[in-house]
Design a protein around this motif. Structure first.
Motif, PDB file in Angstrom:
ATOM      1  N   MET A  73       0.816  -1.214   0.000  1.00  0.00           N
ATOM      2  CA  MET A  73       0.000   0.000   0.000  1.00  0.00           C
ATOM      3  C   MET A  73       0.854   1.270   0.000  1.00  0.00           C
ATOM      4  N   LEU A  74       1.999   1.209   0.662  1.00  0.00           N
ATOM      5  CA  LEU A  74       2.819   2.414   0.802  1.00  0.00           C
ATOM      6  C   LEU A  74       3.861   2.583  -0.296  1.00  0.00           C
ATOM      7  N   THR A  87      -0.363   7.274  -0.988  1.00  0.00           N
ATOM      8  CA  THR A  87       0.991   6.733  -1.013  1.00  0.00           C
ATOM      9  C   THR A  87       1.984   7.838  -0.704  1.00  0.00           C
ATOM     10  N   PRO A  88       2.922   7.598   0.223  1.00  0.00           N
ATOM     11  CA  PRO A  88       3.927   8.614   0.528  1.00  0.00           C
ATOM     12  C   PRO A  88       4.857   8.848  -0.661  1.00  0.00           C
ATOM     13  N   GLU A 100      -1.065  10.123   7.827  1.00  0.00           N
ATOM     14  CA  GLU A 100      -2.297   9.961   7.037  1.00  0.00           C
ATOM     15  C   GLU A 100      -2.241   8.706   6.158  1.00  0.00           C
ATOM     16  N   ALA A 101      -1.048   8.360   5.658  1.00  0.00           N
ATOM     17  CA  ALA A 101      -0.912   7.134   4.859  1.00  0.00           C
ATOM     18  C   ALA A 101      -1.130   5.903   5.733  1.00  0.00           C
ATOM     19  N   ASP A 103      -2.917   5.810   8.486  1.00  0.00           N
ATOM     20  CA  ASP A 103      -4.341   5.782   8.835  1.00  0.00           C
ATOM     21  C   ASP A 103      -5.181   5.236   7.678  1.00  0.00           C
ATOM     22  N   ASP A 104      -4.855   5.676   6.439  1.00  0.00           N
ATOM     23  CA  ASP A 104      -5.576   5.170   5.268  1.00  0.00           C
ATOM     24  C   ASP A 104      -5.414   3.660   5.150  1.00  0.00           C
ATOM     25  N   ALA A 105      -4.183   3.179   5.304  1.00  0.00           N
ATOM     26  CA  ALA A 105      -3.910   1.741   5.163  1.00  0.00           C
ATOM     27  C   ALA A 105      -4.577   0.932   6.266  1.00  0.00           C
ATOM     28  N   ALA A 106      -4.788   1.530   7.425  1.00  0.00           N
ATOM     29  CA  ALA A 106      -5.403   0.821   8.547  1.00  0.00           C
ATOM     30  C   ALA A 106      -6.926   0.819   8.485  1.00  0.00           C
ATOM     31  N   SER A 107      -7.503   1.455   7.473  1.00  0.00           N
ATOM     32  CA  SER A 107      -8.968   1.498   7.393  1.00  0.00           C
ATOM     33  C   SER A 107      -9.523   0.140   6.955  1.00  0.00           C
TER      34      SER A 107
END
Length: 181
Positions: A73-74, A87-88, A100-101, A103-107
């Motif tokens: 994901m990153l 994506t960073p 924020e990346a 947090d997005d991936a942990a959704s």
């Protein structure tokens, strides 16, 4: 295909498939897909539950642990975008991922999109495997396509090495040796 010859050539590896063939049950495309899907979902269901309960929160920044899911994901902007993960920027070091990346991936939504895509991609590979197992000529085509592609990649590498890498070294060597005279 010849299941008895397959069993003799690789004892113990294809016993369930060969036994079904020898009993006259036949393991056609549908039966192979059903077997592959059942096996896959026996893994997918508990793994998805683990991902939702625990795995999606793992990161070097927050827990000191990492997962293949998070790395994908990153680091892959296409996969991240399709799952709703920002994506960073390229070059972001492990352990310095923006919050924020993470947090997005942990959704839950991102995790489920990933798991559904994983299931779809795996089932595409199951289709090709079942087709190869069911139809010997599909298997032959697949093997020949792999051989041709490998030969192409090898020849492209050889061409690149000869026309650019080696040529540059030879020119540099000639220039250095003529400069000494």
């Amino acid at each position: 295909w010849a299941p008895d010859r397959l069993a003799a050539a690789y004892p113990g590896h294809f016993d369930s498939l060969v036994a079904a063939e020898l009993r006259g049950e036949g393991m056609g495309f549908g039966a192979l897909m059903a077997l592959a899907s059942a096996t896959y979902f026996a893994w997918w269901i508990p793994f998805t539950l683990w991902m939702l309960a625990h795995g999606r929160f793992q990161s070097p920044e927050r827990t000191g642990r990492d997962t293949i899911y998070l790395r994908l994901m990153l680091t892959d902007s296409v996969a991240g975008a399709n799952c709703g993960v920002r994506t960073p920027p390229r070059g972001t070091k492990l352990g310095a991922t923006p919050t924020e990346a993470l947090d997005d991936a942990a959704s839950v939504a991102a995790t489920m999109k990933y798991m559904v895509f994983h299931a779809f991609a795996c089932h595409l590979s199951f289709v090709s495997s079942a087709l190869c197992m069911t139809y010997i000529y599909v298997h032959l085509f697949f093997a020949l396509a792999g051989l041709v592609f490998s030969l192409y990649l090898g020849s492209a590498w050889y061409d690149r090495m000869l026309t650019s890498h080696v040529t540059k070294k030879v020119r540099k060597h000639i220039a250095a040796s003529t400069a000494k005279k």
